[in-house]
Scaffold this motif. Sequence first.
Motif: not given
Length: 147
Positions: A74, A76, A101-104, A107, A109
């Motif tokens: 991760m 972050i 995977q890309t978050g908002t 972020l 992962v």
Amino acid sequence: MKLTVSSVTTSLVSILFSVKYASSIFCYDCNSAFDPRCGEEFDHFNLGVVNCSLKDPIDHIPPMESTFCRVIKMDIYGKVRVVRKCGYVADDYKMNSCKRQTGTGELFVTYCSCNTDLCNSSSKCDRDLAILSILSLLAVYLFKTSF
């Protein structure tokens, strides 16, 4: 040689226990938030190795046996945490590979899964991540040059 019920029962129980043991997988089990040796610069010396079939079941999923190892990286807001553990629920991506995977915001992962003993050390997952990154950059470059 005369077969008795006792000898047949003993043999069957022995075979069942050996199959159970043979199907177990050993994984590293650590979290870089609590042990820096578990991080990107992985140092397996004296780190926890677990027989995943002997671990207590996880509360939030139906009881099932672990059949693979997992590394979760991760990133972050620039701070990286790495978790290495037994895997229980297989994802929809190919085993022995990674998925990013890309978050908002900032972020990111990366999930890596593998199905051989102690395969969740960093070298395999880092290699897969490097290949994935190179292919992604190549795809972006080819897309930009074609327009």
